[in-house]
Scaffold this active site. Structure first.
Site, PDB file in Angstrom:
ATOM      1  N   GLU A  51       0.814  -1.219   0.000  1.00 47.87           N
ATOM      2  CA  GLU A  51       0.000   0.000   0.000  1.00 47.87           C
ATOM      3  C   GLU A  51       0.847   1.269   0.000  1.00 47.87           C
ATOM      4  O   GLU A  51       0.520   2.227  -0.686  1.00 47.87           O
ATOM      5  CB  GLU A  51      -0.948   0.026   1.207  1.00 47.87           C
ATOM      6  CG  GLU A  51      -2.098  -0.946   1.119  1.00 47.87           C
ATOM      7  CD  GLU A  51      -3.181  -0.522   0.139  1.00 47.87           C
ATOM      8  OE1 GLU A  51      -3.021   0.469  -0.603  1.00 47.87           O
ATOM      9  OE2 GLU A  51      -4.218  -1.205   0.110  1.00 47.87           O
ATOM     10  N   ASP A  69      -6.803   7.780   0.201  1.00 47.51           N
ATOM     11  CA  ASP A  69      -6.332   6.834   1.208  1.00 47.51           C
ATOM     12  C   ASP A  69      -5.096   7.416   1.882  1.00 47.51           C
ATOM     13  O   ASP A  69      -4.262   8.050   1.224  1.00 47.51           O
ATOM     14  CB  ASP A  69      -6.006   5.492   0.562  1.00 47.51           C
ATOM     15  CG  ASP A  69      -7.211   4.893  -0.150  1.00 47.51           C
ATOM     16  OD1 ASP A  69      -8.339   5.082   0.340  1.00 47.51           O
ATOM     17  OD2 ASP A  69      -7.020   4.240  -1.190  1.00 47.51           O
TER      18      ASP A  69
END
EC number: 3.2.1.17
Length: 140
Positions: A51, A69
Protein backbone atom coordinates in the site's frame (compact mmCIF):
# COMPACT_ATOMS: atom_id res chain seq x y z
CA UNK A 1 18.91 37.33 8.90
CA UNK A 2 15.29 36.51 9.81
CA UNK A 3 14.95 34.62 6.53
CA UNK A 4 18.05 32.58 7.39
CA UNK A 5 16.61 31.56 10.76
CA UNK A 6 13.29 30.73 9.15
CA UNK A 7 15.07 28.43 6.70
CA UNK A 8 17.03 26.78 9.50
CA UNK A 9 13.81 26.16 11.45
CA UNK A 10 12.14 24.75 8.35
CA UNK A 11 15.10 22.45 7.72
CA UNK A 12 14.93 21.18 11.29
CA UNK A 13 11.16 20.71 11.21
CA UNK A 14 10.95 19.19 7.72
CA UNK A 15 11.88 15.62 8.72
CA UNK A 16 9.21 15.64 11.43
CA UNK A 17 6.62 16.91 8.97
CA UNK A 18 7.60 14.43 6.28
CA UNK A 19 6.76 11.31 8.29
CA UNK A 20 9.03 8.33 8.16
CA UNK A 21 9.70 5.17 6.27
CA UNK A 22 9.85 1.96 8.25
CA UNK A 23 11.06 -1.45 7.20
CA UNK A 24 9.30 -4.77 7.59
CA UNK A 25 10.88 -5.67 10.91
CA UNK A 26 10.58 -2.25 12.53
CA UNK A 27 6.89 -2.18 11.60
CA UNK A 28 6.36 -5.70 12.96
CA UNK A 29 8.08 -4.84 16.25
CA UNK A 30 6.16 -1.58 16.70
CA UNK A 31 2.86 -3.29 15.96
CA UNK A 32 3.69 -6.08 18.43
CA UNK A 33 4.48 -3.43 21.04
CA UNK A 34 1.02 -1.96 20.37
CA UNK A 35 -0.59 -5.32 21.10
CA UNK A 36 -1.26 -6.57 17.57
CA UNK A 37 -1.38 -10.39 17.60
CA UNK A 38 1.89 -11.84 16.35
CA UNK A 39 0.09 -14.20 13.96
CA UNK A 40 -1.22 -11.14 12.07
CA UNK A 41 2.08 -9.29 11.70
CA UNK A 42 3.15 -10.96 8.46
CA UNK A 43 -0.15 -9.88 6.88
CA UNK A 44 0.09 -6.30 8.17
CA UNK A 45 3.67 -5.92 6.95
CA UNK A 46 2.65 -7.23 3.54
CA UNK A 47 -0.24 -4.77 3.33
CA UNK A 48 2.00 -1.88 4.37
CA UNK A 49 4.63 -2.87 1.82
CA UNK A 50 2.16 -2.97 -1.06
CA UNK A 51 0.00 0.00 0.00
CA UNK A 52 2.64 2.55 1.00
CA UNK A 53 6.08 0.95 0.77
CA UNK A 54 6.17 1.33 4.59
CA UNK A 55 5.85 5.14 4.40
CA UNK A 56 3.73 6.81 7.08
CA UNK A 57 3.21 10.04 5.15
CA UNK A 58 1.62 8.78 1.91
CA UNK A 59 -1.68 10.17 0.66
CA UNK A 60 -2.85 8.13 -2.29
CA UNK A 61 -4.28 9.58 -5.50
CA UNK A 62 -8.01 10.17 -5.70
CA UNK A 63 -10.10 7.02 -5.96
CA UNK A 64 -12.95 6.74 -8.47
CA UNK A 65 -15.38 8.11 -5.85
CA UNK A 66 -13.14 11.11 -5.12
CA UNK A 67 -11.94 9.76 -1.78
CA UNK A 68 -8.28 9.39 -0.81
CA UNK A 69 -6.33 6.83 1.21
CA UNK A 70 -3.96 7.85 4.01
CA UNK A 71 -0.90 6.59 5.80
CA UNK A 72 1.08 3.40 6.00
CA UNK A 73 -2.06 1.23 5.56
CA UNK A 74 -3.79 3.60 3.08
CA UNK A 75 -6.97 4.07 5.11
CA UNK A 76 -9.87 5.60 3.20
CA UNK A 77 -11.24 9.04 4.10
CA UNK A 78 -14.82 8.37 3.04
CA UNK A 79 -15.37 5.74 5.71
CA UNK A 80 -12.59 5.75 8.29
CA UNK A 81 -11.03 9.20 8.87
CA UNK A 82 -12.04 12.83 8.50
CA UNK A 83 -10.36 14.76 5.67
CA UNK A 84 -10.51 18.54 5.83
CA UNK A 85 -13.64 19.93 4.20
CA UNK A 86 -15.10 16.60 3.06
CA UNK A 87 -17.89 14.36 4.27
CA UNK A 88 -16.77 11.21 6.04
CA UNK A 89 -18.42 8.52 8.12
CA UNK A 90 -15.20 8.78 10.19
CA UNK A 91 -15.59 5.36 11.80
CA UNK A 92 -12.17 5.68 13.46
CA UNK A 93 -13.07 9.08 14.93
CA UNK A 94 -9.92 10.88 13.87
CA UNK A 95 -8.49 13.32 11.37
CA UNK A 96 -6.84 11.73 8.35
CA UNK A 97 -3.76 13.81 9.19
CA UNK A 98 -3.42 11.70 12.35
CA UNK A 99 -2.63 8.77 10.04
CA UNK A 100 0.36 10.57 8.49
CA UNK A 101 2.59 11.02 11.53
CA UNK A 102 5.70 9.25 12.75
CA UNK A 103 3.66 7.65 15.53
CA UNK A 104 1.78 4.75 13.94
CA UNK A 105 -0.57 4.19 16.88
CA UNK A 106 -3.58 5.85 15.21
CA UNK A 107 -2.92 4.04 11.94
CA UNK A 108 -2.67 0.68 13.69
CA UNK A 109 -5.81 1.20 15.79
CA UNK A 110 -7.82 2.38 12.79
CA UNK A 111 -6.51 -0.46 10.58
CA UNK A 112 -7.56 -2.95 13.27
CA UNK A 113 -11.04 -1.43 13.22
CA UNK A 114 -11.19 -1.78 9.42
CA UNK A 115 -10.10 -5.41 9.78
CA UNK A 116 -12.72 -6.14 12.44
CA UNK A 117 -15.53 -4.67 10.33
CA UNK A 118 -14.54 -5.62 6.78
CA UNK A 119 -11.84 -8.29 6.98
CA UNK A 120 -8.51 -8.43 5.18
CA UNK A 121 -10.14 -8.02 1.78
CA UNK A 122 -10.85 -4.36 2.65
CA UNK A 123 -7.36 -3.75 1.25
CA UNK A 124 -7.16 -3.96 -2.54
CA UNK A 125 -3.64 -5.42 -2.21
CA UNK A 126 -4.87 -8.35 -0.12
CA UNK A 127 -4.40 -10.76 -3.04
CA UNK A 128 -0.63 -10.26 -2.61
CA UNK A 129 -0.86 -11.11 1.07
CA UNK A 130 -3.38 -13.95 1.30
CA UNK A 131 -1.03 -16.81 0.47
CA UNK A 132 2.35 -17.83 1.82
CA UNK A 133 4.22 -14.94 3.45
CA UNK A 134 7.77 -14.77 4.75
CA UNK A 135 8.04 -15.29 8.48
CA UNK A 136 8.52 -12.27 10.71
CA UNK A 137 10.31 -14.42 13.32
CA UNK A 138 13.73 -12.98 12.44
CA UNK A 139 12.40 -9.54 13.41
CA UNK A 140 12.21 -10.52 17.09
Amino acid sequence: MKAFFALVLLAIAAPALAGRTLDRCSLAREMADLGVPRDQLDKWTCIAQHESDYRTWVVGPANSDGSNDYGIFQINDLYWCQADGRFSYNECGLSCNALLTDDITNSVRCAQKVLSQQGWSAWAVWHYCSGWLPSIDECF
